[in-house]
Design a protein around this motif. Structure first.
Motif, PDB file in Angstrom:
ATOM      1  N   GLU A  66       0.593  -1.177   0.177  1.00  0.00           N
ATOM      2  CA  GLU A  66       0.049  -0.122  -0.089  1.00  0.00           C
ATOM      3  C   GLU A  66       0.786   1.293  -0.099  1.00  0.00           C
ATOM      4  O   GLU A  66       1.881   1.230   0.812  1.00  0.00           O
ATOM      5  CB  GLU A  66      -0.858  -0.076   1.163  1.00  0.00           C
ATOM      6  N   GLY A  67       0.676   2.114  -0.821  1.00  0.00           N
ATOM      7  CA  GLY A  67       1.145   3.351  -0.960  1.00  0.00           C
ATOM      8  C   GLY A  67       0.780   4.267  -2.057  1.00  0.00           C
ATOM      9  O   GLY A  67      -0.302   4.149  -2.527  1.00  0.00           O
ATOM     10  N   GLN A  68       1.464   5.243  -2.323  1.00  0.00           N
ATOM     11  CA  GLN A  68       1.003   6.367  -3.428  1.00  0.00           C
ATOM     12  C   GLN A  68       1.813   5.718  -4.719  1.00  0.00           C
ATOM     13  O   GLN A  68       3.227   6.017  -4.912  1.00  0.00           O
ATOM     14  CB  GLN A  68       1.611   7.735  -3.121  1.00  0.00           C
ATOM     15  N   PHE A  69       1.270   5.420  -5.521  1.00  0.00           N
ATOM     16  CA  PHE A  69       1.708   4.741  -6.942  1.00  0.00           C
ATOM     17  C   PHE A  69       0.804   5.332  -8.202  1.00  0.00           C
ATOM     18  O   PHE A  69      -0.207   5.822  -8.036  1.00  0.00           O
ATOM     19  CB  PHE A  69       1.343   3.068  -6.926  1.00  0.00           C
ATOM     20  N   PRO A  70       1.571   5.616  -9.230  1.00  0.00           N
ATOM     21  CA  PRO A  70       1.104   6.142 -10.324  1.00  0.00           C
ATOM     22  C   PRO A  70       0.012   5.111 -11.064  1.00  0.00           C
ATOM     23  O   PRO A  70      -0.041   3.968 -10.902  1.00  0.00           O
ATOM     24  CB  PRO A  70       2.083   6.200 -11.540  1.00  0.00           C
ATOM     25  N   LYS A  71      -1.093   5.584 -11.494  1.00  0.00           N
ATOM     26  CA  LYS A  71      -2.128   4.885 -12.217  1.00  0.00           C
ATOM     27  C   LYS A  71      -1.774   4.383 -13.632  1.00  0.00           C
ATOM     28  O   LYS A  71      -0.768   5.030 -14.151  1.00  0.00           O
ATOM     29  CB  LYS A  71      -3.454   5.714 -12.377  1.00  0.00           C
ATOM     30  N   PRO A  72      -2.293   3.202 -14.017  1.00  0.00           N
ATOM     31  CA  PRO A  72      -1.880   2.381 -15.067  1.00  0.00           C
ATOM     32  C   PRO A  72      -2.038   3.452 -16.303  1.00  0.00           C
ATOM     33  O   PRO A  72      -3.015   4.274 -16.460  1.00  0.00           O
ATOM     34  CB  PRO A  72      -2.679   1.444 -15.432  1.00  0.00           C
ATOM     35  N   LYS A  73      -1.047   3.653 -17.517  1.00  0.00           N
ATOM     36  CA  LYS A  73      -1.455   4.603 -18.597  1.00  0.00           C
ATOM     37  C   LYS A  73      -2.359   4.227 -19.476  1.00  0.00           C
ATOM     38  O   LYS A  73      -2.994   4.756 -20.319  1.00  0.00           O
ATOM     39  CB  LYS A  73      -0.167   4.509 -19.194  1.00  0.00           C
ATOM     40  N   GLN A  95      -5.993  -4.149  -9.978  1.00  0.00           N
ATOM     41  CA  GLN A  95      -5.738  -2.670  -9.717  1.00  0.00           C
ATOM     42  C   GLN A  95      -7.033  -1.843 -10.182  1.00  0.00           C
ATOM     43  O   GLN A  95      -7.707  -2.434 -11.002  1.00  0.00           O
ATOM     44  CB  GLN A  95      -4.516  -2.123 -10.410  1.00  0.00           C
ATOM     45  N   VAL A  96      -7.198  -0.908  -9.291  1.00  0.00           N
ATOM     46  CA  VAL A  96      -8.399   0.299  -9.563  1.00  0.00           C
ATOM     47  C   VAL A  96      -8.320   0.588 -11.116  1.00  0.00           C
ATOM     48  O   VAL A  96      -7.000   1.062 -11.584  1.00  0.00           O
ATOM     49  CB  VAL A  96      -8.414   1.334  -8.778  1.00  0.00           C
ATOM     50  N   GLY A  97      -9.373   0.686 -11.864  1.00  0.00           N
ATOM     51  CA  GLY A  97      -9.286   0.967 -13.206  1.00  0.00           C
ATOM     52  C   GLY A  97      -9.306  -0.282 -14.146  1.00  0.00           C
ATOM     53  O   GLY A  97      -9.190  -0.173 -15.365  1.00  0.00           O
ATOM     54  N   THR A  98      -9.190  -1.602 -13.790  1.00  0.00           N
ATOM     55  CA  THR A  98      -9.194  -2.591 -14.478  1.00  0.00           C
ATOM     56  C   THR A  98     -10.324  -3.090 -15.203  1.00  0.00           C
ATOM     57  O   THR A  98     -11.520  -2.972 -14.451  1.00  0.00           O
ATOM     58  CB  THR A  98      -8.498  -3.886 -13.618  1.00  0.00           C
ATOM     59  N   LYS A  99     -10.435  -3.434 -16.353  1.00  0.00           N
ATOM     60  CA  LYS A  99     -11.641  -4.050 -17.063  1.00  0.00           C
ATOM     61  C   LYS A  99     -11.669  -5.379 -16.925  1.00  0.00           C
ATOM     62  O   LYS A  99     -10.794  -6.148 -17.255  1.00  0.00           O
ATOM     63  CB  LYS A  99     -11.617  -3.508 -18.434  1.00  0.00           C
ATOM     64  N   THR A 163      -3.214  -0.196  -5.865  1.00  0.00           N
ATOM     65  CA  THR A 163      -1.709  -0.379  -6.017  1.00  0.00           C
ATOM     66  C   THR A 163      -1.482  -1.521  -7.161  1.00  0.00           C
ATOM     67  O   THR A 163      -2.481  -2.247  -7.388  1.00  0.00           O
ATOM     68  CB  THR A 163      -1.173  -1.065  -4.743  1.00  0.00           C
ATOM     69  N   PRO A 164      -0.702  -1.391  -8.005  1.00  0.00           N
ATOM     70  CA  PRO A 164      -0.160  -2.294  -8.774  1.00  0.00           C
ATOM     71  C   PRO A 164       0.697  -3.494  -8.431  1.00  0.00           C
ATOM     72  O   PRO A 164       0.969  -4.364  -9.100  1.00  0.00           O
ATOM     73  CB  PRO A 164       0.921  -1.283 -10.107  1.00  0.00           C
ATOM     74  N   HIS A 165       0.905  -3.426  -6.941  1.00  0.00           N
ATOM     75  CA  HIS A 165       2.033  -4.540  -6.462  1.00  0.00           C
ATOM     76  C   HIS A 165       1.293  -5.348  -5.654  1.00  0.00           C
ATOM     77  O   HIS A 165       0.922  -4.955  -4.500  1.00  0.00           O
ATOM     78  CB  HIS A 165       3.003  -3.752  -5.568  1.00  0.00           C
ATOM     79  N   PHE A 166       0.714  -6.484  -5.913  1.00  0.00           N
ATOM     80  CA  PHE A 166      -0.101  -7.528  -5.461  1.00  0.00           C
ATOM     81  C   PHE A 166       0.199  -8.930  -5.702  1.00  0.00           C
ATOM     82  O   PHE A 166       0.687  -9.153  -7.145  1.00  0.00           O
ATOM     83  CB  PHE A 166      -1.463  -7.262  -5.347  1.00  0.00           C
ATOM     84  N   VAL A 167       0.153 -10.079  -4.768  1.00  0.00           N
ATOM     85  CA  VAL A 167       0.342 -11.279  -5.372  1.00  0.00           C
ATOM     86  C   VAL A 167      -0.692 -12.020  -4.593  1.00  0.00           C
ATOM     87  O   VAL A 167      -0.887 -11.710  -3.358  1.00  0.00           O
ATOM     88  CB  VAL A 167       1.708 -11.657  -5.277  1.00  0.00           C
ATOM     89  N   MET A 168      -1.026 -13.187  -5.258  1.00  0.00           N
ATOM     90  CA  MET A 168      -1.627 -14.283  -4.325  1.00  0.00           C
ATOM     91  C   MET A 168      -0.976 -15.252  -3.846  1.00  0.00           C
ATOM     92  O   MET A 168       0.262 -15.789  -4.183  1.00  0.00           O
ATOM     93  CB  MET A 168      -2.761 -15.014  -5.128  1.00  0.00           C
TER      94      MET A 168
END
Length: 214
Positions: A66-73, A95-99, A163-168
């Motif tokens: 968790e942190g401040q990360f740029p949104k996907p382009k 990540q937020v914004g994913t279709k 966040t773009p940084h996650f894993v199961m």
């Protein structure tokens, strides 16, 4: 000119290698809830509701930074299929914004919907031949519960993260999260809809940090 070009290529290669090695890694173990009794089909997961708490069975966890990360382009794309009257995968972190597309792989109608505050939608009834594949874009962080209006036993979860940084984790609770930026962050482990554990971490480029969630 050729020598200058070789020197330039060498400098670029050194920069790229340095940048890769500057990334940090976190690995460790999450203590997962005990699996309920009875035989379990290997690699087959379902969503269970016990006392209002939603979780995977067999248990899995999602570990994320968790942190401040740029949104996907561009808009990320993922899928949750309906196969053998189940959601596959049963739990999907995004990540937020994913279709997310919801292909129907069964020879019957499905009708996917969610009443979750994070994302309310209703795709209506459709067959495998439906084109384009019904989809939704998830633009708010939180947990989304998937259901089918036709097959009441079906449950699925989408965990939408900022966040773009996650894993199961694997079935034993082990995880490895790589390609992380240096800095101080909160490392979190989502266990179920009511339990998320957290530990502060300080990441340094080129190093691997061990973190366990007992």
């Amino acid at each position: 000119m050729r020598r200058r070009g070789l020197v330039l290529c060498g400098a670029i290669a050194t920069f790229v290698v340095s940048k890769v090695f500057a990334q940090a890694t976190v690995e460790g173990h999450v203590e997962l809830p005990k699996t309920r009794g009875g035989p379990v089909v290997v690699k087959r997961y379902e969503i269970v509701n016990q006392g209002g708490v939603l979780s995977t069975q067999p248990p899995l966890a999602v570990v994320y930074l968790e942190g401040q990360f740029p949104k996907p382009k561009s808009t990320p794309l993922n899928q949750v299929a309906q196969k053998n009257l189940e959601f596959v995968p049963a739990l999907l972190p995004i990540q937020v914004g994913t279709k997310v597309e919801f292909p129907n792989l069964d020879n019957t109608y499905h009708s996917i919907f969610s009443y979750s505050p994070t994302k309310r939608f209703d795709l209506g009834r459709y067959l495998p031949s439906e084109r384009p594949i019904p989809s939704e874009t998830f633009d708010s962080a939180g947990l989304v519960t998937l259901r089918c209006d036709i097959h009441e036993h079906m449950r699925g979860l989408i965990l939408v993260l900022n966040t773009p940084h996650f894993v199961m984790t694997d079935a034993q609770g082990r995880f490895r999260l790589s390609g992380l930026p240096s800095g101080r962050y909160a490392l979190k482990a989502w266990i179920n809809s009511s339990t998320t554990r957290e530990k502060p971490v300080e990441l340094k480029g080129g190093e691997t940090l061990r973190v366990d969630f007992p």
